[in-house]
Design an enzyme around this catalytic site. Structure first.
Site, mmCIF file in Angstrom:
data_model
loop_
_atom_site.group_PDB
_atom_site.id
_atom_site.type_symbol
_atom_site.label_atom_id
_atom_site.label_comp_id
_atom_site.label_asym_id
_atom_site.label_seq_id
_atom_site.Cartn_x
_atom_site.Cartn_y
_atom_site.Cartn_z
ATOM 1 N N HIS A 125 0.859 -1.190 0.000
ATOM 2 C CA HIS A 125 0.000 0.000 0.000
ATOM 3 C C HIS A 125 0.893 1.238 0.000
ATOM 4 O O HIS A 125 1.869 1.306 0.747
ATOM 5 C CB HIS A 125 -0.888 0.000 1.250
ATOM 6 C CG HIS A 125 -1.659 1.269 1.452
ATOM 7 N ND1 HIS A 125 -1.285 2.228 2.391
ATOM 8 C CD2 HIS A 125 -2.760 1.753 0.841
ATOM 9 C CE1 HIS A 125 -2.139 3.228 2.350
ATOM 10 N NE2 HIS A 125 -3.047 2.977 1.426
ATOM 11 N N HIS A 171 1.686 10.969 -2.168
ATOM 12 C CA HIS A 171 0.422 10.816 -1.460
ATOM 13 C C HIS A 171 -0.275 12.165 -1.503
ATOM 14 O O HIS A 171 0.147 13.116 -0.832
ATOM 15 C CB HIS A 171 0.671 10.360 -0.020
ATOM 16 C CG HIS A 171 -0.544 9.815 0.643
ATOM 17 N ND1 HIS A 171 -0.645 9.639 1.997
ATOM 18 C CD2 HIS A 171 -1.721 9.378 0.125
ATOM 19 C CE1 HIS A 171 -1.822 9.128 2.293
ATOM 20 N NE2 HIS A 171 -2.494 8.972 1.167
#
Length: 588
Positions: A125, A171
């Protein structure tokens, strides 16, 4: 000899001695050496077959072990030794060698010709993050580390750079520093198959305009060339197998048209909820909110019908050929159907797809639609990811996903902790190739497995912890205690379905670098196919928290019976050079 200073003028001295072989080892040696002082290769073969479970063990294999032990223990005079037999000490050292006598197989042995949906897949992830989810650096280095560990699914979040003319990986809407997409792709190409020949899936979290999507398509083709798997048809009716896809790179994301429609829906949500427009955030709501929010902002039936035309019309994009070239590279389509969770879990006859759920959404789905989740995962791909509040890159319990057939239980590989140890343990199975065949009962479409049903005991595992060694080689003398040798104890238990989970521990052995416990534990197992053996060593500390001395997790379905050497790992999952336990495993 180890010395520990007690005060200005007084020191305690402890001799680090080699522990005697456990009584079971001595008894087996006497029995199979027929009372002699040396064990021949033929006698060793009989031991391997009777005690270690090597059915049909050959004399040549036993001779090879004898030769390896003589080289390992007496390498400086091996050529001068005329005997080709083992002494009791040689026999003990063989059993305590993690290289020669490991607890599980290190070769791929499962059928690799089933569709991808039939396997648990080692999944990362936010694979580019070096640390926490909010402010750490983005880099290609964590991707390399994950691939070297055997991870087969890499996630990249794609965003336009500040000039809107190139693509970065980061991110989104955090303080994480970006890394260039090209650097990540080149690292994947270089390291994808160093540990496993089986396919690497790149899941793209796409926040790009059509022109940048086209740029990504060109970059993917230029970087991976023939390694890049391009499907013949736009949507699979059944996924290919890992064997079919050896040494191939697979792309999984939302097709461009679905991205644009999702974005318009999410723009409405931004005005209402001030939420970012990522796939993960929409599914990442608390379970109680999940269905309600999807019903409030879901697409209409006509829009949903239009989305399903993807499989029939490859060039229906309003942006012409450039997004179509990007779309053509997507082998596993991701997307969120309209409606609530029940609708999302419907199995479509003519296509397979990937669905992403947060850990909370999976808990909700498991509670309300458990058998629907299992049925969905028999044909489609389910990806589970950490909830958005895990800012420190912690992880969650993976067993709930595996029990329901989720193939991609996505973890923050840069973190560490007990849940990550379970993930490492699961994917030690099948030679560490990153693909583990799901149990038959999870794939049974005639009788759908219900994880909440009451289960009966299938088998019992007996575990005996004999002794440990290697700490004095891998740790400083005063690492555990300034004033005396360590006081070790071992914790042994099961991670699996709730009814199987338990932890037990040995007594502590005081002042001993090579502790001998010789304690046995019994574990009844209801679902041994999904059970992991948890092993931890700690050092007792009277005045503070006990010190960590090593850990491992082993898939019980792959445990070899008999007496085995079990290597231990540090908190990050890195193997110690010398620390290991001598244990025995027996199934009844």
């Amino acid at each position: 000899m180890g010395s520990y200073r007690m005060c200005v003028c007084f020191t305690r001295k402890f001799r680090i001695t080699e522990a005697e072989p456990p009584s079971d080892v001595t008894e087996y040696f006497i029995k199979y050496a027929e009372g002699g002082t040396h064990m021949t290769a033929e006698q060793l073969r009989n031991f391997l077959e009777d005690v270690q479970g090597y059915g049909g063990a050959s004399i040549s294999e036993a001779e090879r072990i004898v030769e390896q032990m003589l080289q390992k223990r007496h390498h400086h005079i091996a050529k001068l030794i005329t005997r080709r037999t083992l002494t009791l000490e040689d026999f003990h050292h063989y059993l305590f060698s993690a290289d020669l006598n490991p607890p599980i197989e290190n070769q791929v042995h499962q059928d690799m010709n089933a569709p991808l949906s039939h396997y648990y897949i080692y999944t990362g992830h936010n694979s580019y993050l070096t640390g926490n989810q909010l402010s750490s650096d983005c880099s290609h280095v964590p991707i390399i580390k994950a691939l070297k560990r055997g991870v087969r699914v890499v996630e990249l979040d794609l965003w336009p750079n500040s000039a809107k003319d190139d693509v970065n990986v980061l991110h989104g809407r955090t303080l994480t520093t970006p890394v260039e997409l090209v650097k990540c792709l080149k690292s994947i190409k270089e390291h994808a198959f160093t540990e496993s020949p089986y396919p690497v899936v790149i899941t793209l979290e796409d926040h790009l305009t059509p022109d940048l999507q086209a740029k990504v398509a060109k970059l993917l083709m230029k970087t991976f060339k023939e390694m890049l798997f391009i499907p013949d048809s736009e949507c699979f009716k059944k996924l290919p197998s890992p064997e079919d896809l050896k040494y191939r790179i697979i792309i999984s994301t939302k097709p461009p048209k679905e991205y644009l429609e999702d974005k318009s829906v999410n723009d409405k949500k931004d005005n209402l909820h001030k939420r970012k427009d990522s796939e993960e955030d929409e599914w990442g709501n608390e379970p109680a909110e999940l269905i309600e929010e999807h019903e409030d902002v879901g697409t209409s039936e006509s829009e949903a019908s239009e989305l399903n035309q993807d499989c029939e019309d490859n060039n229906n994009s309003s942006h012409g050929a450039e997004p179509a070239s990007y779309k053509r590279l997507i082998a596993i389509h991701a997307g969120k159907p309209s409606g609530g969770l029940k609708e999302a879990l419907k199995v479509e006859v003519h296509r397979v797809r990937r669905l992403s759920l947060s850990e909370q959404a999976l808990e909700k789905a498991a509670e309300c639609h458990g058998t629907d989740v299992v049925r969905f995962t028999q044909k489609n791909i389910l990806r589970v990811y950490p909830k958005g509040t895990r800012f420190n890159s912690s992880n969650y319990k993976p067993l709930i996903g595996w029990m329901h057939g989720a193939q991609m239980v996505a973890f923050n590989m840069q973190g560490y902790g007990k849940f990550l140890w379970l993930m490492h343990g699961m994917f030690r199975a099948n030679g560490g190739c990153g693909y583990v065949k799901k149990p038959d009962f999870v794939m049974n479409d005639e009788q759908i497995f219900d994880p909440k049903a009451k289960l009966t005991v299938k088998k019992t595992l007996k575990v005996k912890v004999y002794m440990g060694d290697g700490w004095h080689l891998d740790f400083k003398q005063t690492h555990f205690d300034l004033y005396s040798p360590p006081d070790f104890y071992t914790r042994v238990g099961i991670a699996g379905v709730p009814a199987d989970e338990v932890m037990k521990k040995t007594k502590k052995k005081e002042d001993d670098w090579t502790p001998v416990w010789e304690e046995e534990f019994t574990f009844p197992l209801r679902v041994p196919e999904l059970a992991l053996l948890r092993i931890e060593v700690h050092e007792y500390d009277m005045s503070d928290k006990d010190d960590f001395g090593g850990q491992t997790c082993l898939p019980i379905s792959e445990l070899k019976q008999g007496i085995r050497a079990v290597p231990l790992f540090n908190r990050k999952g890195e193997k110690y050079n010398s620390v290991r336990l001598l244990m025995r495993f027996e199934f009844t």
